[in-house]
Each structure stands twice: as C-alpha cells, then as structure tokens.
Scaffold this motif. Structure first.
Motif, short mmCIF file in Angstrom:
data_model
loop_
_atom_site.label_atom_id
_atom_site.label_comp_id
_atom_site.label_asym_id
_atom_site.label_seq_id
_atom_site.Cartn_x
_atom_site.Cartn_y
_atom_site.Cartn_z
N ASP A 87 0.81 -1.22 0.00
CA ASP A 87 0.00 0.00 0.00
C ASP A 87 0.85 1.27 0.00
OD1 ASP A 87 -2.92 -1.19 0.98
OD2 ASP A 87 -1.22 -2.26 1.83
N GLU A 88 2.07 1.18 0.50
CA GLU A 88 2.90 2.39 0.61
C GLU A 88 3.28 2.96 -0.74
OE1 GLU A 88 6.00 2.55 3.50
OE2 GLU A 88 4.98 1.20 4.89
N GLU A 91 -0.50 6.43 -4.12
CA GLU A 91 -0.79 7.81 -3.74
C GLU A 91 -2.29 7.96 -3.54
OE1 GLU A 91 0.80 10.65 -6.44
OE2 GLU A 91 2.87 9.93 -6.27
N ARG A 92 -2.67 8.66 -2.48
CA ARG A 92 -4.08 8.87 -2.19
C ARG A 92 -4.34 10.37 -1.99
NH1 ARG A 92 -7.01 4.34 -0.27
NH2 ARG A 92 -6.27 2.55 -1.50
N PHE A 95 -3.57 12.72 1.41
CA PHE A 95 -2.47 12.21 2.22
C PHE A 95 -1.19 12.88 1.75
CE2 PHE A 95 -5.80 9.24 2.90
CZ PHE A 95 -5.59 8.73 4.17
N TYR A 133 3.40 4.43 10.16
CA TYR A 133 2.35 5.44 10.17
C TYR A 133 2.85 6.81 10.62
CZ TYR A 133 2.73 4.09 15.01
OH TYR A 133 3.24 3.80 16.24
N PRO A 296 -3.12 12.24 8.21
CA PRO A 296 -3.09 11.76 6.83
C PRO A 296 -1.73 11.98 6.15
CG PRO A 296 -4.21 13.88 6.93
CD PRO A 296 -3.90 13.50 8.35
N ALA A 298 1.38 10.86 3.73
CA ALA A 298 1.56 10.11 2.49
C ALA A 298 2.30 8.81 2.75
CB ALA A 298 2.33 10.96 1.48
N HIS A 301 -1.83 5.49 4.15
CA HIS A 301 -3.29 5.54 4.12
C HIS A 301 -3.95 4.25 4.60
CE1 HIS A 301 -2.16 3.80 0.19
NE2 HIS A 301 -3.25 3.07 0.37
N HIS A 302 -3.22 3.13 4.50
CA HIS A 302 -3.80 1.83 4.88
C HIS A 302 -4.00 1.70 6.40
CE1 HIS A 302 0.57 1.64 4.63
NE2 HIS A 302 0.59 0.62 5.46
N ASP A 304 -5.50 4.24 8.07
CA ASP A 304 -6.50 5.25 8.39
C ASP A 304 -7.79 4.63 8.94
OD1 ASP A 304 -7.65 7.77 8.57
OD2 ASP A 304 -8.40 7.71 6.51
N ASN A 306 -11.53 6.20 10.14
CA ASN A 306 -12.26 7.46 10.10
C ASN A 306 -12.74 7.87 11.49
OD1 ASN A 306 -15.06 6.49 10.59
ND2 ASN A 306 -14.85 5.51 8.59
#
Length: 351
Positions: A87-88, A91-92, A95, A133, A296, A298, A301-302, A304, A306
């Motif tokens: 996941d790293e 890009e989201r 983030f 993280y 958030p 970069a 994101h995995h 996160d 809410n």
C-alpha cells in the motif's frame, strides 16, 4: 498477503537480556526481507510498493521489539506497525508529506512552536524504530540539526518568550541521543526562569527498555524541572515485564508517565484491544493520555480509521472503563491553539 515459510527460524536473539541499549539500537534490523525471515514469513511476497516505502522510509526494528512479535503471524499488530506493505506505493488524495504543517511553525532551527505555552525541541532525527504510520516520515530533519551556536539561539529564544513554561523533547526520538547531551540540554533549560516542565516524548523505553539506565535516571532525577515522560504504546503486547520494570524506575526517579496512542487500522481499531491497552498501561504505572485520530501522511493511508469509527470505539471504552483509563480522542489540526477534542457524545467513562 504475506505467507509463512515451512522452516522455523527462532525470532528471539539470545543476547538481548545483557546488551546495552546502544548496542541493541546499532543491531536493529534494517532490511524487510531479513525481518520476515526472522519471523518465518515469506519475504518473496514483498511487492514493489513495499520497496518504494522502504526506500523512502527505511525499516528499523530493534531486537526487543522483534521478540514480542508472534512468530509466523503475518497479521501480527506489532509487525504491521513496522513492515512496509504494498500500500505504501499508492498515492491517495489528501495524504500529504507534512500533514501538521510543521514547516510553517519553526521559531528557530530545531525549535517548533505551535502553541502559546509550549515549544517543541527537535533533539534528533534518529528513531529506535521506524513506525510506518509516522506523521514525520517525510520530515526534513537535516534542516533542524542543532550546532552548539544554534543551541544558544534556542535558549535565547526561550528566554525572550516568558509565556513558554514547557519544553518538549521530540524528534525522531530524543532518547536516541546520549545522556551527556541530554543532561546538557536539561541544565541549559533549567536556567530559563519561565520554564517549569520538561516533557519527553519517546518510544525508546518501550521498544528498547534497556534505555532506562542509571545515566538517564540520574539527570532526570536531578533537574529542577518537573519531568513528564510520554511514551507511545498502541497495543497491549508492546508492554512486557522488562518494560514494566523500566517504567517503575522512571517513576522512582520522579517522572510522571503518560501514554499517547494512534488509532490504527489492523492494530488497535477494536474495543477489546483498546480496553486491554488501557488496563495494561495502568498495570505498568502509565496513564492513558491521548488517542490520536490518524494524521493523513503520504504512504500510510492503509492505517486510516475514520473519525466516526474512532468515536464509536471510545464510546465503547467509556462503557467498559473508569474515566481515568479512557484516553481523550483528539486530532491535531494545523493553526489551532491546541489539540482538537473529538466529541464522542457520552460522559467521560464510568465511575
């Protein structure tokens, strides 16, 4: 998904117990394939995103932490905190590299001031463990290295700001620095009349409990400043008997012990784990302080969770725990004068 290998390789290093914290820090695992091999997991399944993440933010795992990870378990919550996943490489939107906008809060080289009465001192960029993280995983530490002359500038800046009554040792991890330098800093800060407290944010007493040695305890116990040690524990299995002994020594030296956690998907985003964490912290003489909403950053994101889910988790904690064991759910929002409390819509804990 990372799979298990068939051959068992013992994860624990037999030399941990008698080693110094400096040697344990120097011997940290810095390669993701080696990490997985030591845990009996198939390193061939590390994807391109894992390599991108490792290149941007290298793996660092000390032996005492490795010894607490369950052998052969790819979903272990302690492993998840330190292993770069595919996941790293994604890009989201939203983030970013500086989620707290700390670049705009520099008061002097190495000194970050976001709040009126507190200032944060970037003692070092080095950490004992690289948490995937981390909101400072992209931080330009090279721009905040402190020369002796710049240290004088920091003290002068603090003297000229009498509204500041607390300095926070941060980084990186401030306890990755030798005690001679930390003692010098404590002595210099104690000459600033307005300062009454020294807060130390550190992961080291947890990931390498040998760090709590006589030299550290000597300067902590001798400064005129009230010392608050804020450790960072996200899961109850991070606290073993050796960590408990280290915490007891810190309390005996006069330090107040608090914990801050981050709500992390796949690590502690369930009420049973958070309840066990608060109970384990209290057993170790540490009070839960903050539960942070995820920043958030970069590449992470995995992790996160809410805010709606985080609020529900804290509501469940309030129904299970006394108020003093329920951490405050907060988010750090740039340009605000303090942490933003996230309202969970219930009373603060039981009786």
């Amino acid at each position: 998904m990372i799979q298990r290998t068939t051959a068992r390789i013992e994860a624990r290093d037999p030399d941990i117990e008698g080693a110094s914290w400096q040697s344990l820090l120097a011997r940290s695992i810095t390669d993701p394939s080696t990490l997985l091999q030591r845990l009996g997991l198939d390193s061939s399944l590390l994807g391109e995103g894992s390599r991108i993440g490792h290149a941007a933010f290298p793996v660092r795992v000390p032996e005492p932490w490795l010894a607490r990870i369950r052998y052969g378990d790819p979903a272990d919550p302690l492993l998840r905190q330190v292993l770069p996943l595919a996941d790293e490489g994604e890009e989201r939107p939203g983030f970013v590299t500086d989620p707290l906008q700390e670049a705009d809060a520099t008061a002097a080289p190495g000194l970050i001031r976001k709040y009126r009465s507190r200032a944060l001192l970037m003692v070092t960029g080095q950490c004992a463990i690289n948490c995937r993280y981390c909101f400072r995983r992209h931080f330009p530490y090279e721009d905040h290295r402190l020369t002796p002359r710049q240290r004088e500038t920091v003290i002068d800046t603090l003297r000229a700001s009498p509204e500041i009554n607390e300095v926070i040792f941060s980084g990186g991890d401030p306890l990755a620095v030798n005690d001679h330098l930390l003692s010098q800093w404590a002595s210099a800060l104690s000459t600033v009349p307005s300062l009454t407290r020294l807060r130390i944010h550190s992961r080291l007493p947890v990931v390498i409990p040998q760090r709590v040695d006589d030299a550290l305890l000597e300067w902590i116990g001798s400064t005129r400043l009230s010392v608050v040690m804020v450790v960072h524990v996200n899961h109850p299995r991070e606290i073993d008997d050796q960590v408990c002994r280290a915490m007891a020594r810190l309390r005996q030296a006069g330090a107040t012990l608090l914990n801050q956690s981050v709500i992390l998907k796949g690590v502690n985003d369930d009420p049973d784990t958070l309840q066990a964490l608060s109970e384990r912290l209290f057993d170790a003489g540490i009070l839960p302080y903050y539960l942070h909403g995820f920043d958030p950053v970069a590449g992470a994101h995995h992790f996160d969770v809410n805010d709606q889910r985080a609020r529900e988790l804290v509501r469940q904690l309030q129904a299970r725990l006394p108020g003093y064991l329920v951490p405050r759910l907060v988010r750090e929002v740039p340009d605000r004068p303090g942490k933003t409390l996230l309202d969970v819509g219930m009373e603060e804990g039981g009786e």
